[in-house]
Design a protein around this motif. Structure first.
Motif, mmCIF file in Angstrom:
data_model
loop_
_atom_site.group_PDB
_atom_site.id
_atom_site.type_symbol
_atom_site.label_atom_id
_atom_site.label_comp_id
_atom_site.label_asym_id
_atom_site.label_seq_id
_atom_site.Cartn_x
_atom_site.Cartn_y
_atom_site.Cartn_z
ATOM 1 N N LYS A 23 43.678 27.134 -1.358
ATOM 2 C CA LYS A 23 44.115 25.533 -1.768
ATOM 3 C C LYS A 23 44.003 24.952 -0.512
ATOM 4 O O LYS A 23 43.593 25.227 0.552
ATOM 5 N N GLU A 24 44.211 23.326 -0.736
ATOM 6 C CA GLU A 24 43.753 22.639 0.363
ATOM 7 C C GLU A 24 45.302 22.385 1.391
ATOM 8 O O GLU A 24 44.742 22.267 2.625
ATOM 9 N N THR A 25 46.110 22.372 0.859
ATOM 10 C CA THR A 25 47.276 22.107 1.698
ATOM 11 C C THR A 25 48.279 23.138 1.653
ATOM 12 O O THR A 25 48.364 24.151 0.910
ATOM 13 N N ALA A 26 48.861 23.313 3.110
ATOM 14 C CA ALA A 26 49.816 24.332 3.663
ATOM 15 C C ALA A 26 51.158 23.487 3.636
ATOM 16 O O ALA A 26 51.152 22.474 4.067
ATOM 17 N N THR A 27 52.203 24.396 3.154
ATOM 18 C CA THR A 27 53.505 23.672 3.039
ATOM 19 C C THR A 27 54.629 24.257 4.193
ATOM 20 O O THR A 27 54.464 25.599 4.083
ATOM 21 N N ILE A 28 55.059 23.680 4.891
ATOM 22 C CA ILE A 28 56.137 24.187 5.835
ATOM 23 C C ILE A 28 57.352 23.507 5.596
ATOM 24 O O ILE A 28 57.675 22.335 5.191
ATOM 25 N N GLU A 29 58.728 24.035 5.907
ATOM 26 C CA GLU A 29 59.875 23.549 5.838
ATOM 27 C C GLU A 29 60.401 23.209 7.158
ATOM 28 O O GLU A 29 60.272 24.228 8.146
ATOM 29 N N HIS A 30 60.959 22.167 7.416
ATOM 30 C CA HIS A 30 61.984 21.983 8.656
ATOM 31 C C HIS A 30 63.026 21.094 8.598
ATOM 32 O O HIS A 30 62.902 20.124 7.916
ATOM 33 N N LYS A 31 64.226 21.382 9.023
ATOM 34 C CA LYS A 31 65.480 20.732 8.733
ATOM 35 C C LYS A 31 65.484 20.502 7.261
ATOM 36 O O LYS A 31 65.908 19.368 6.812
ATOM 37 N N GLY A 32 65.340 21.431 6.430
ATOM 38 C CA GLY A 32 65.380 21.089 5.082
ATOM 39 C C GLY A 32 64.481 20.022 4.337
ATOM 40 O O GLY A 32 64.746 19.941 3.183
ATOM 41 N N LYS A 33 63.541 19.652 5.177
ATOM 42 C CA LYS A 33 62.536 18.898 4.444
ATOM 43 C C LYS A 33 61.091 19.659 4.427
ATOM 44 O O LYS A 33 60.861 20.511 5.388
ATOM 45 N N LYS A 34 60.387 19.422 3.507
ATOM 46 C CA LYS A 34 59.160 19.810 3.239
ATOM 47 C C LYS A 34 58.230 19.009 3.728
ATOM 48 O O LYS A 34 58.150 17.847 3.621
ATOM 49 N N PHE A 35 56.979 19.607 4.421
ATOM 50 C CA PHE A 35 55.736 18.866 5.032
ATOM 51 C C PHE A 35 54.463 19.605 4.418
ATOM 52 O O PHE A 35 54.319 20.886 4.615
ATOM 53 N N GLU A 36 53.466 18.835 4.091
ATOM 54 C CA GLU A 36 52.474 19.218 3.565
ATOM 55 C C GLU A 36 51.279 19.192 4.662
ATOM 56 O O GLU A 36 51.214 17.395 5.118
ATOM 57 N N PHE A 37 50.611 19.829 4.844
ATOM 58 C CA PHE A 37 49.404 19.574 5.859
ATOM 59 C C PHE A 37 47.967 19.881 5.177
ATOM 60 O O PHE A 37 48.032 20.924 4.504
ATOM 61 N N SER A 38 47.220 18.902 5.133
ATOM 62 C CA SER A 38 45.794 19.354 4.478
ATOM 63 C C SER A 38 45.015 19.756 5.594
ATOM 64 O O SER A 38 44.919 19.450 6.718
ATOM 65 N N ILE A 39 44.514 21.013 5.385
ATOM 66 C CA ILE A 39 44.001 21.850 6.348
ATOM 67 C C ILE A 39 42.303 21.888 5.864
ATOM 68 O O ILE A 39 42.117 22.230 4.946
ATOM 69 N N ASN A 40 41.538 21.785 7.162
ATOM 70 C CA ASN A 40 40.085 21.640 6.844
ATOM 71 C C ASN A 40 39.647 22.955 7.907
ATOM 72 O O ASN A 40 40.383 23.526 8.522
ATOM 73 N N SER A 41 38.120 22.818 8.012
ATOM 74 C CA SER A 41 37.838 23.946 9.098
ATOM 75 C C SER A 41 38.410 24.008 10.488
ATOM 76 O O SER A 41 38.648 24.957 10.970
ATOM 77 N N LEU A 42 38.727 22.837 10.980
ATOM 78 C CA LEU A 42 39.314 22.589 12.230
ATOM 79 C C LEU A 42 40.538 23.356 12.454
ATOM 80 O O LEU A 42 41.134 23.842 13.461
ATOM 81 N N GLY A 43 41.433 23.669 11.066
ATOM 82 C CA GLY A 43 42.465 24.431 11.286
ATOM 83 C C GLY A 43 42.380 25.758 11.707
ATOM 84 O O GLY A 43 43.226 26.402 12.457
ATOM 85 N N PHE A 44 40.929 26.417 11.144
ATOM 86 C CA PHE A 44 40.592 27.778 11.593
ATOM 87 C C PHE A 44 40.139 27.472 13.079
ATOM 88 O O PHE A 44 39.727 28.735 13.647
ATOM 89 N N ALA A 45 39.863 26.570 13.571
ATOM 90 C CA ALA A 45 39.360 26.504 15.035
ATOM 91 C C ALA A 45 40.664 26.070 15.878
ATOM 92 O O ALA A 45 40.588 25.975 16.922
ATOM 93 N N GLY A 46 41.854 26.213 15.144
ATOM 94 C CA GLY A 46 42.948 26.127 16.020
ATOM 95 C C GLY A 46 43.476 24.717 16.090
ATOM 96 O O GLY A 46 44.446 24.334 16.882
ATOM 97 N N ALA A 47 43.098 23.709 15.327
ATOM 98 C CA ALA A 47 43.475 22.290 15.313
ATOM 99 C C ALA A 47 44.143 21.746 14.294
ATOM 100 O O ALA A 47 43.590 21.933 12.976
ATOM 101 N N MET A 48 45.410 21.544 14.318
ATOM 102 C CA MET A 48 46.187 20.595 13.112
ATOM 103 C C MET A 48 46.334 19.519 13.243
ATOM 104 O O MET A 48 46.700 18.780 14.583
ATOM 105 N N LEU A 49 46.199 18.482 12.424
ATOM 106 C CA LEU A 49 46.370 17.096 12.430
ATOM 107 C C LEU A 49 47.939 16.705 12.017
ATOM 108 O O LEU A 49 48.082 16.915 10.978
#
Ligand code: AMP
Length: 319
Positions: A246-272
């Motif tokens: 899938k395109e996005t990863a979801t994380i939770e922080h302080k009861g809130k959900k955050f969605e990150f769209s991940i492309n190749s750069l995520g696998f190069a260690g960079a998230m925007l």
């Protein structure tokens, strides 16, 4: 700085000056496991959305962004430069982003990496298919000079280098990575020895189609459709493929959900991160690998190779 890097810089500075390109004031924050996160102060997303409502931006590219015309491709500056000197190699004629990279595209991408010079770590990548994190449907390969100050090298390279008795031309999967992937080291002697465009193209194609086959094998073993999206990463030293669920990863922080769209750069260690809040949520994560596993494909526990040092297949010798 190489002649090509100087040319790119000149074009970049002038496009920025004329506002044909938007360079974002970003902060880089390093996180454990060697995975840096990019924090971004301006809202790229909004600008991108406006731009995407227009017809295909790569068909008649803005001349202010054109770095070089190739036979079948144009090298363009990324209009929304989160990282400076980010290049796109776009097809002159419309081709779909769901098509695999062709041999002459591997050559152009590799040549662009080389043109930045051997002292400049540079990554080429291709987000293939609807779950790969691509935002444009017109075929484009991306080339990004990496930030030397932050040693922003794909962390995977480090893991790859650790494989005991690593052989050139052998396809591997790295034990420590919890998601399906294939990786192969490139033979720099072979690359140097390639006298002309044809022999380098054929070497790169052989390596790429070798890992593409190995990835399909992994997809079959993990019962996934063969048209699964994937990310392709290439440096001077290796090529890697990662199938995507899938395109996005979801994380939770302080009861809130955050969605990150991940492309190749995520696998190069960079998230925007687009906001401070997103950055805070990301920094609070114990293990960024979990996010990559969410968007990738976890190894099937039934896979025989699950616990072994995975040495997947041997590619044929170069012609
Ligand atoms: P991706 O999102 O991986 O498909 O990459 C497409 C890239 O094209 C994005 O990073 C955008 O910033 C960039 N982009 C969008 N519109 C333009 C444009 N008109 N000219 C140059 N680059 C663009």
């Amino acid at each position: 700085m190489s002649a090509f890097a100087r040319e790119v810089k000149k074009k970049f500075d002038s496009a920025k000056e004329s506002k044909d390109l938007f360079s974002y004031d970003t902060t880089e924050v390093e996180k454990e496991s060697g995975a840096p996160a990019l924090g971004e102060k301006d809202s790229v997303k909004q600008d991108k959305k406006e731009d995407e409502e227009k017809p295909n931006p790569f068909l008649n590219p803005n001349p202010a962004l054109v770095v070089k015309e190739l036979d079948n491709h144009v090298i363009l500056l990324n209009k929304f430069a989160v990282s400076p000197h980010h290049l796109l190699i776009v097809t002159k004629e419309f081709k779909k982003q769901t098509e695999p990279i062709l041999p002459d595209e591997l050559y152009e991408a590799f040549k662009t990496i080389k043109d930045f010079g051997s002292s400049q770590p540079t990554l080429a990548f291709y987000n293939c298919g609807p779950n790969s994190g691509a935002s444009q449907g017109h075929k484009h390969i991306q080339v990004l000079p990496l930030n030397r100050d932050y040693e922003f090298q794909p962390p995977l390279k480090q893991l790859f280098d650790e494989i005991y008795d690593r052989q050139i031309g052998q396809i591997y999967a790295i034990n420590k990575l919890p998601f399906v992937h294939v990786i192969i080291g490139l033979d720099n002697n072979m690359i140097r020895a390639a006298k002309d465009r044809e022999s380098l193209t054929s070497y790169l194609a052989q390596m790429f189609f070798g890992i593409l086959d190995a990835m399909f094998q992994q997809l079959r073993e993990n019962s996934l459709p063969l048209d699964t999206s994937y990310n392709f990463l290439m440096t001077q030293d290796f090529m890697m493929l990662v199938p995507r669920s899938k395109e996005t990863a979801t994380i939770e922080h302080k009861g809130k959900k955050f969605e990150f769209s991940i492309n190749s750069l995520g696998f190069a260690g960079a998230m925007l991160c687009k906001t401070e809040e997103e950055l805070e949520a990301l920094q609070a994560q114990e293990n960024l690998m979990d996010m990559l596993t969410q968007v990738g494909v976890p190894w099937s526990p039934d896979s025989e190779k699950y616990d072994a040092e995975r040495q997947l297949a041997e590619t044929a010798e170069l012609v």
